[in-house]
Design a protein around this motif. Structure first.
Motif, mmCIF file in Angstrom:
data_model
loop_
_atom_site.group_PDB
_atom_site.id
_atom_site.type_symbol
_atom_site.label_atom_id
_atom_site.label_comp_id
_atom_site.label_asym_id
_atom_site.label_seq_id
_atom_site.Cartn_x
_atom_site.Cartn_y
_atom_site.Cartn_z
ATOM 1 N N GLU A 82 0.832 -1.196 0.000
ATOM 2 C CA GLU A 82 0.000 0.000 0.000
ATOM 3 C C GLU A 82 0.871 1.252 0.000
ATOM 4 O OE1 GLU A 82 -3.010 0.430 2.931
ATOM 5 O OE2 GLU A 82 -3.904 -1.528 2.565
ATOM 6 N N THR A 83 0.476 2.222 -0.792
ATOM 7 C CA THR A 83 1.182 3.497 -0.808
ATOM 8 C C THR A 83 0.814 4.313 0.432
ATOM 9 O OG1 THR A 83 1.441 3.662 -3.209
ATOM 10 C CG2 THR A 83 1.311 5.731 -1.999
ATOM 11 N N VAL A 84 1.822 4.884 1.077
ATOM 12 C CA VAL A 84 1.615 5.787 2.210
ATOM 13 C C VAL A 84 2.049 7.181 1.771
ATOM 14 C CG1 VAL A 84 2.222 6.331 4.596
ATOM 15 C CG2 VAL A 84 1.984 3.935 3.886
ATOM 16 N N GLY B 37 -2.871 5.999 4.325
ATOM 17 C CA GLY B 37 -2.490 4.715 3.765
ATOM 18 C C GLY B 37 -1.679 3.909 4.761
ATOM 19 N N ILE C 208 -4.678 10.206 -4.005
ATOM 20 C CA ILE C 208 -5.639 9.633 -3.059
ATOM 21 C C ILE C 208 -6.981 9.561 -3.764
ATOM 22 C CG2 ILE C 208 -6.814 9.961 -0.841
ATOM 23 C CD1 ILE C 208 -4.316 11.822 -0.135
ATOM 24 N N LYS D 193 -9.031 -1.405 -3.286
ATOM 25 C CA LYS D 193 -7.864 -1.916 -2.562
ATOM 26 C C LYS D 193 -7.383 -3.253 -3.111
ATOM 27 C CE LYS D 193 -7.966 0.553 1.785
ATOM 28 N NZ LYS D 193 -6.556 0.951 1.668
ATOM 29 N N HIS E 31 -2.928 0.106 -5.378
ATOM 30 C CA HIS E 31 -2.151 0.349 -4.158
ATOM 31 C C HIS E 31 -2.379 1.731 -3.565
ATOM 32 C CE1 HIS E 31 0.728 2.916 -6.364
ATOM 33 N NE2 HIS E 31 0.598 2.027 -7.351
ATOM 34 N N PRO F 70 -4.223 4.958 -1.695
ATOM 35 C CA PRO F 70 -5.204 5.116 -0.613
ATOM 36 C C PRO F 70 -6.559 5.538 -1.178
ATOM 37 C CG PRO F 70 -3.203 6.420 -0.183
ATOM 38 C CD PRO F 70 -3.131 5.967 -1.604
ATOM 39 N N ASP G 100 -9.339 4.711 4.018
ATOM 40 C CA ASP G 100 -8.177 5.343 4.643
ATOM 41 C C ASP G 100 -8.505 6.726 5.185
ATOM 42 O OD1 ASP G 100 -6.074 3.312 4.005
ATOM 43 O OD2 ASP G 100 -6.718 3.770 1.968
#
Length: 346
Positions: free
Chosen positions: A80-82, A91, A233, A259, A263, A265, A293
């Motif tokens: 997952e991308t943060v 994320g 996002i 999801k 990847h 959020p 998210d």
């Protein structure tokens, strides 16, 4: 890619499909069953996708194996991308809680709302400086003056700020004052705008169009990603349906659906999705429970006097109560809310 041949296709038609695949520089693998013939095609699927193979006589269907959104896809990016916006993360178990009025109406009222949503636990302040309205006679926003007020409120209460950008010509101006761009539902497929924000480093909240599929939404994100901006996002904000008791139909299945494929959020906007203050708390809780998210909620201290979307805005006390509930839910789901670094927006 798989090419499915029609049941009544002739040998000559099948041979022609095979020859055409070879002409294009790909490797065909013919598989003949008792009821169906298929041709597996080996090669660069992105290049092959552009060829009108379904127009060939005898071809019934062309089925891609890979997702068309190669940059947003889980196939290429498993984790997952943060995204970090001045210390506010989204994320990977981090929740972004966006709150504020639909439109920036003035300094005093925005500062009051900002103070209250920040105290309630919001970590991003929203407010529209440019308003895309159905009627040209409705309030259209304060423009740059609104952006200045939004920036000042964000700095005062140490919150990143987000506002909508509607046109490629506005990107430079909006970028000067905001921490996140919002691309509204009406502009989800404004590809010139997507390309323009893709050339910045600002995070982009991309809202799903009113008649868009999940695939359409992710493909629009691909435009931003392909221009170099990886901070995207997604936002589910309801789609049009035949139901008349709500503004739109909130598609909560979009959250786990996205999801599973992507990847990036994803947050949910229950305010625009329902258009009804009484439904927002339940839908916000359901959104976090579904794996969102974060949530994007409109808050106004006097909705009856709001210049835009008053019926779908929570009162500050109602938002405070909701945030207490969402905080407890976040604990159960092992998620957290982070806040801006002190002085990050100064």
């Amino acid at each position: 890619m798989i090419i499915v041949i029609k049941p009544n296709a002739t040998d000559a038609q099948i041979d022609h499909v095979v020859d055409r695949v070879k002409e294009l520089g790909f490797t065909p693998h013919l598989s003949t069953g008792t009821e169906r013939t298929i041709i597996g095609v080996i090669g660069d699927e992105d290049r092959l996708r552009a060829e009108p193979l379904q127009a060939i006589d005898g071809v019934e269907q062309v089925i891609p194996v890979l997702k068309p959104f190669k940059l947003a896809s889980r196939e290429k990016h498993r984790e997952e991308t943060v995204i970090d916006v001045g210390g506010v993360k989204i994320g990977g178990g981090n929740l972004m809680m966006i709150a504020g009025p639909c439109a920036i109406e003035g300094e005093e009222i925005l500062f009051d709302i900002a103070k209250k949503v920040r105290a309630a636990g919001a970590n991003v302040l929203r407010g529209g400086a440019f308003k895309p309205r159905t009627s040209p006679y409705s309030f259209q926003g304060l423009g740059e003056e609104g952006l200045k007020i939004l920036r000042a409120a964000g700095d005062r209460y140490e919150m990143p700020v987000i506002t909508e950008v509607m046109d490629p010509r506005q990107v430079e101006l909006v970028e000067r004052y905001t921490d996140l761009f919002q691309i509204g539902a009406r502009n989800m497929q404004n590809f010139n705008l997507l390309n323009e924000v893709g050339q910045t480093n600002k995070a982009v909240v991309l809202k799903r169009g009113m008649g868009a599929t999940v695939k359409d939404l992710i493909m629009s994100a691909e435009y931003v990603l392909s221009n170099g901006n990886q901070n995207v996002i997604l936002c589910e904000r309801g789609v049009k349906s035949f139901e008349s008791s709500t503004r739109n139909m909130l598609d909560l299945s979009a959250v786990p659906n996205v999801k599973g494929q992507c990847h990036l959020p994803i947050i949910v906007d229950p305010s625009h999705a329902t258009g009804r203050r009484d439904l927002i708390p339940a839908m916000a809780r359901a959104s976090v429970a579904a794996g969102a998210d974060g949530v994007h909620i409109e808050v106004h201290s006097c909705p009856e006097k709001a210049l835009s979307d008053g019926p779908q805005a929570l009162l500050p006390d109602e938002y405070h109560e909701l945030m207490q509930e969402l905080s407890k839910l976040a604990d159960v789901l092992n998620k957290q809310m982070t806040y801006a670094h002190q002085g990050a927006n100064a």
